[in-house]
Design a protein around this motif. Structure first.
Motif, PDB file in Angstrom:
ATOM      1  N   LYS A 201       0.832  -1.201   0.000  1.00 23.73           N
ATOM      2  CA  LYS A 201       0.000   0.000   0.000  1.00 23.73           C
ATOM      3  C   LYS A 201       0.871   1.259   0.000  1.00 23.73           C
ATOM      4  O   LYS A 201       0.568   2.244  -0.686  1.00 23.73           O
ATOM      5  CB  LYS A 201      -0.924  -0.020   1.221  1.00 23.73           C
ATOM      6  CG  LYS A 201      -2.019   1.017   1.187  1.00 23.73           C
ATOM      7  CD  LYS A 201      -2.996   0.820   2.334  1.00 23.73           C
ATOM      8  CE  LYS A 201      -4.119   1.860   2.272  1.00 23.73           C
ATOM      9  NZ  LYS A 201      -5.086   1.678   3.379  1.00 23.73           N
ATOM     10  N   LYS A 202       1.974   1.228   0.757  1.00 21.60           N
ATOM     11  CA  LYS A 202       2.899   2.370   0.787  1.00 21.60           C
ATOM     12  C   LYS A 202       3.580   2.554  -0.574  1.00 21.60           C
ATOM     13  O   LYS A 202       3.796   3.681  -1.026  1.00 21.60           O
ATOM     14  CB  LYS A 202       3.949   2.162   1.876  1.00 21.60           C
ATOM     15  CG  LYS A 202       3.400   2.254   3.293  1.00 21.60           C
ATOM     16  CD  LYS A 202       4.492   1.970   4.313  1.00 21.60           C
ATOM     17  CE  LYS A 202       3.935   2.008   5.744  1.00 21.60           C
ATOM     18  NZ  LYS A 202       4.995   1.656   6.737  1.00 21.60           N
ATOM     19  N   GLN A 205       1.175   4.282  -2.807  1.00 26.63           N
ATOM     20  CA  GLN A 205       1.047   5.702  -2.445  1.00 26.63           C
ATOM     21  C   GLN A 205       2.239   6.524  -2.940  1.00 26.63           C
ATOM     22  O   GLN A 205       2.078   7.655  -3.408  1.00 26.63           O
ATOM     23  CB  GLN A 205       0.908   5.836  -0.927  1.00 26.63           C
ATOM     24  CG  GLN A 205      -0.426   5.327  -0.387  1.00 26.63           C
ATOM     25  CD  GLN A 205      -0.465   5.294   1.130  1.00 26.63           C
ATOM     26  OE1 GLN A 205       0.563   5.366   1.799  1.00 26.63           O
ATOM     27  NE2 GLN A 205      -1.674   5.177   1.675  1.00 26.63           N
ATOM     28  N   GLU A 208       1.758   6.992  -6.663  1.00 27.97           N
ATOM     29  CA  GLU A 208       0.631   7.889  -6.944  1.00 27.97           C
ATOM     30  C   GLU A 208       0.984   9.350  -6.659  1.00 27.97           C
ATOM     31  O   GLU A 208       0.428  10.261  -7.287  1.00 27.97           O
ATOM     32  CB  GLU A 208      -0.597   7.472  -6.126  1.00 27.97           C
ATOM     33  CG  GLU A 208      -1.258   6.195  -6.630  1.00 27.97           C
ATOM     34  CD  GLU A 208      -2.452   5.774  -5.797  1.00 27.97           C
ATOM     35  OE1 GLU A 208      -3.299   5.026  -6.297  1.00 27.97           O
ATOM     36  OE2 GLU A 208      -2.526   6.201  -4.609  1.00 27.97           O
ATOM     37  N   ASN A 209       1.911   9.578  -5.737  1.00 21.55           N
ATOM     38  CA  ASN A 209       2.324  10.947  -5.408  1.00 21.55           C
ATOM     39  C   ASN A 209       3.208  11.564  -6.488  1.00 21.55           C
ATOM     40  O   ASN A 209       3.410  12.782  -6.511  1.00 21.55           O
ATOM     41  CB  ASN A 209       3.060  10.970  -4.065  1.00 21.55           C
ATOM     42  CG  ASN A 209       2.119  10.712  -2.900  1.00 21.55           C
ATOM     43  OD1 ASN A 209       0.919  10.947  -3.004  1.00 21.55           O
ATOM     44  ND2 ASN A 209       2.662  10.228  -1.800  1.00 21.55           N
ATOM     45  N   ASN A 227      -2.736  -2.099  -7.038  1.00 20.94           N
ATOM     46  CA  ASN A 227      -3.743  -1.448  -6.209  1.00 20.94           C
ATOM     47  C   ASN A 227      -4.965  -2.346  -6.013  1.00 20.94           C
ATOM     48  O   ASN A 227      -5.492  -2.466  -4.902  1.00 20.94           O
ATOM     49  CB  ASN A 227      -4.158  -0.126  -6.852  1.00 20.94           C
ATOM     50  CG  ASN A 227      -4.601   0.894  -5.811  1.00 20.94           C
ATOM     51  OD1 ASN A 227      -4.500   0.652  -4.612  1.00 20.94           O
ATOM     52  ND2 ASN A 227      -5.116   2.012  -6.266  1.00 20.94           N
TER      53      ASN A 227
END
Length: 486
Positions: A201-202, A205, A208-209, A227
């Motif tokens: 999950k990290k 993220q 996605e950033n 995802n």
């Protein structure tokens, strides 16, 4: 809440569809061919009709899933494409300027609205009904076969699977910018599923950033896939990676971990019936069920074409009693012999060996009985007793201390002798040549529509995937037939 499902909003921009979506566009042809109101009729009782916020129309949600199957896209990618692809928006009955759904809505639709619906039979019957109305079906024969679909997790532990997919994403990112290595979190120190899911999950993220990186197609595809896997694991955390998947055998030396789809298809190449099972099941055991499903869908069945897996004694008797021809070459050891129902082992025609209820295949076979006598000979199959000693099904199957475990079947029977004579006929030889068509259909399902790998875990998810995929290929075939292309 659902209301006014049949009405369309009149947009000042709706005329653009007549310009950018030509008449020969496949999605336009499907929209004109299929009356999707049957979806609303089937799902209406799953919604509140007079309370709450208006839901996304179930027909539109169904069409999103159909687009996923036709173009082999993830939830995120099918929604993303519907933002700018006008043929998608037209197919979804959206105004050109209308906003798209949140991809998570598709997961909720599958789990809440489709869970208790017999989607597989309903969608196959609908396509056969359309083909019959268009007078496209002339044949009275069905071709039967089974195709395998590998589990999404492919017999790997959750830790191994998640780490493999996160590695593919990181590798795609490094090809764009190697400096991203410093931004990713540290890898898990154990194989704990919860810790691994949190790590993945990290990773998602972090990517996605980085908007400039995650827009690269090769990154975006792997990002969306990871995802979806993370979401699936968060909702279904379990020590088992796919509790319903089973090991099946293609040959003596090859196996797969997953599911089987048993298919009946007419000579016009429209699938008329299907049964989805776990991977270890025998093909021949589902012939009668496939015939029944095809007949219920509207097919007149006078002949069945299949490989040697379907020539077992029960199927020969069934087709004879129902005045049907079974075009299936006889295998001398396909019958189960005198064992009681429920106590039989499954015969794997590709490997030429029997498989026990635990999924273990025989390691060798031998022919027993005297030749040139009135008594039938048998084939005896030998199993690895080291596996039998620790097998959870050994009670009543393996005797403690025994030096061998065997399974014997009779070779000859009157039904087999009659079938042997039939398979030498000219009619049998001509009809048997049609079997290649279902091999091509299996290839289409896998190579064009992603049916080689399950998109979720569990038999229910596999059945939903099978329903949408078969509906997609059937509708495409009908569109092709209507064009006059054989």
């Amino acid at each position: 809440m659902i209301s006014n499902q049949q009405s369309l909003n009149l947009s000042p921009y709706s005329g653009i569809y007549d310009i950018v979506v030509p008449k020969d566009n496949m999605l336009r042809q499907i929209n004109e061919l299929v009356d999707f109101s049957f979806v609303l009729d089937e799902l209406q009782n799953k919604y509140c009709l007079d309370n709450g916020r208006n839901a996304v129309p179930p027909i539109r949600m169904f069409k999103y899933l159909l687009l996923k199957s036709i173009f082999d896209l993830s939830d995120v990618d099918v929604v993303e494409r519907s933002k700018y692809d006008m043929s998608f928006k037209y197919f979804l009955d959206m105004d050109p300027e209308e906003s798209v759904i949140n991809p998570s809505s598709l997961t909720k639709f599958r789990k809440l609205r489709l869970k208790d619906v017999n989607l597989l039979d309903m969608l196959i019957q609908k396509t056969v009904e359309i083909a019959l109305e268009k007078e496209l079906i002339k044949s009275t024969s069905i071709i039967v076969d089974a195709t395998h679909t590998k589990s999404r997790f492919n017999q790997k532990s959750p830790y191994e699977f998640l780490m493999e997919k996160s590695k593919l994403l990181r590798k795609a990112v490094y090809q764009v910018n190697e400096d991203m290595k410093e931004k990713f979190p540290s890898k898990p120190t154990t194989d704990d599923v919860v810790e691994t899911v949190a790590y993945c999950k990290k990773v998602v993220q972090v990517v996605e950033n980085e908007q400039s990186i995650c827009e690269y197609p090769k990154v975006k595809e792997k990002l969306n896939y990871l995802n979806e896997i993370v979401v699936d694991f968060q909702e279904n955390l379990s020590p088992s990676n796919d509790p319903d998947a089973r090991t099946g055998h293609k040959t003596v030396d090859s196996s797969f971990f997953g599911y089987k789809t048993h298919i009946a298809m007419n000579e016009e190449r429209i699938i008329t019936g299907a049964v989805i099972t776990t991977g270890e099941k025998s093909d021949g055991k589902f012939l009668q069920q496939l015939i029944g499903k095809s007949q219920k869908a509207g097919m007149k069945v006078k002949a069945i074409i299949g490989d040697t897996a379907y020539s077992e004694k029960d199927n020969i008797q069934f087709t004879k009693e129902n005045d049907m021809k079974l075009i299936s070459k006889l295998h001398p050891i396909i019958t189960q012999g005198p064992r009681k129902p429920g106590d039989e082992f499954e015969f794997n025609k590709d490997a030429g060996m029997y498989v026990c209820k635990a999924g273990h295949m025989a390691v060798r076979k031998a022919r027993t009985g005297k030749k040139n006598t009135n008594n039938s000979q048998s084939h005896t199959y030998y199993f690895d007793i080291e596996k039998c000693k620790v097998c959870p099904f050994k009670d009543g199957c393996y005797k403690e201390g025994a030096k061998s475990k065997t399974y014997s079947v009779t070779i000859k029977s009157p039904e087999h002798n009659e079938q042997r004579a039939f398979q030498d006929s000219e009619y049998f030889k001509i009809q048997a040549k049609e079997r290649y068509k279902i091999e091509a259909k299996n290839s289409e399902l896998k190579n064009r529509h992603g049916y080689d790998v399950a998109i979720s875990s569990g038999l229910l998810g596999m059945e939903m995937q099978g329903a949408m995929t078969i509906f997609a290929v059937n509708i495409k075939r009908i569109v092709t037939l209507l064009k006059g292309i054989k």
